[in-house]
Design an enzyme around this catalytic site. Sequence first.
Site: not given
Ligand SMILES: NC(=O)c1ccc[n+]([C@@H]2O[C@H](COP(=O)([O-])OP(=O)(O)OC[C@H]3O[C@@H](n4cnc5c(N)ncnc54)[C@H](O)[C@@H]3O)[C@@H](O)[C@H]2O)c1
Ligand SMILES: O=C(O)[C@H](O)[C@H](O)COP(=O)(O)O
Length: 380
Positions: A45, A67, A209, A238, A255, A258
């Site tokens: 990412s 990611t 995010r 970040e 972060h 995941g």
């Molecule tokens: N911290 C981490 O390590 C980490 C890990 C994985 C994902 N992420 C982040 O988390 C986000 C979500 O991941 P995911 O796998 O669940 O994605 P995903 O696409 O499977 O699910 C996201 C959901 O959010 C919904 N959505 C969009 N806008 C919305 C709103 N305004 N209100 C309510 N719901 C809404 C979408 O319809 C979708 O169902 C990713 O896009 C990524 O940015 C972070």
């Molecule tokens: O979007 C994702 O899948 C997560 O934010 C993911 O964990 C980010 O990790 P990175 O790619 O920065 O290692």
Amino acid sequence: MKIVADENMPYVEALFTDIADITLVNGRKLTANQVKDADVLLVRSVTKVNQALIQDATKLKFVGSATIGTDHIDTDYLALRGIPFSNAPGCNATAVGEFVFIALLELAKKLQTQLKGKTIGIVGAGNTGTAAAKCLQAYGLKVMLCDPIKQAQGDPREFVSLDEIIAKADVISLHVPITKTGEHKTWYMFDEHRLAQLRPNTWLVNCCRGEVIDNRALINIKQTRSDLKLILDVWQGEPNPMAELVPLVEFATPHIAGYSLEGKARGTFMLYEKLCEVLAIEANKSLVNLLPSFQFNQLSANDGLSESDLLKLCRLVFDLRDDDALFRQYFSTPEGFDALRKQHTHRREFSALSLKVMANDAKSASNHCEKMLSALGFSQ
Ligand SMILES: NC(=O)c1ccc[n+]([C@@H]2O[C@H](COP(=O)([O-])OP(=O)(O)OC[C@H]3O[C@@H](n4cnc5c(N)ncnc54)[C@H](O)[C@@H]3O)[C@@H](O)[C@H]2O)c1
Ligand SMILES: O=C(O)[C@H](O)[C@H](O)COP(=O)(O)O
């Protein structure tokens, strides 16, 4: 053939050596010059893949991001160039779901209260939101889902509005992608106005995010609302979180929600499968063979685990307190945030641990505790 890959992407060598020569790079600092002779680019990412980075990479035939999020990828430009792109949806959903569950158990312990009995609002019911809901429901908690997009698509689950979540949930956990435009945009979804509406004693969790919450407004509101409790894994700006925010947060991590070993391996493996498809070659490697065995192979637990016992069990696969302590110490040092992520000791998922539940009462052999641990994801 040449693959340029982020050095923080585990198992790249194990999976891709037979296919191409591999050059490992610092993803945050990647330059156009490093990419110009690449056939394949594999990123995480922290790398912005856009025209500026790849316009001279004329041989590029595949870009992959291990990611879920794709906000760092200019997919329109890739499409214009006809370069196939794949991310890894769902790869780290279990890791995020377990992170939320463990973090909430930790917070309850820290505040000398119980998670049991609380109502949870999940905002964004995709891969990670659903995984979090699964763990929380396995523990018997009431979960409300808000996802107007899935709702409009006819997803059969029951949904509520964001206003209802804010009005009724004890805990709000955010699982949306970052979007800057449109009816459902999520940039600053929790702005000053929404933050001011939070009920007394709300726990707010963000591991999607950073910019989904206006972090400056969060700092301001925390000055007068010590009842609000925060778990933040992601931060506005970040790798440079606002320093004043960190002491106001109950659990702070860099972060890594995941970052289970399984989740990272799954991400790389999904790109391996996709690249094989693009190159029309056989994918003959297996994901299972990549993962090392877990140091606690099999454990017995007594029936009737208390919340505190359950937390001790969870800490065997992931002790969040370690990441929190390291974060507070190093996040503001030069490159500290990225170093914490790079050096994060990959935790395992619940499934790595096989548990046998010893029934206190022989008659209740197939007991509630066993079912709960199995529904949480532990192996049996
Ligand atoms: N911290 C981490 O390590 C980490 C890990 C994985 C994902 N992420 C982040 O988390 C986000 C979500 O991941 P995911 O796998 O669940 O994605 P995903 O696409 O499977 O699910 C996201 C959901 O959010 C919904 N959505 C969009 N806008 C919305 C709103 N305004 N209100 C309510 N719901 C809404 C979408 O319809 C979708 O169902 C990713 O896009 C990524 O940015 C972070
Ligand atoms: O979007 C994702 O899948 C997560 O934010 C993911 O964990 C980010 O990790 P990175 O790619 O920065 O290692």
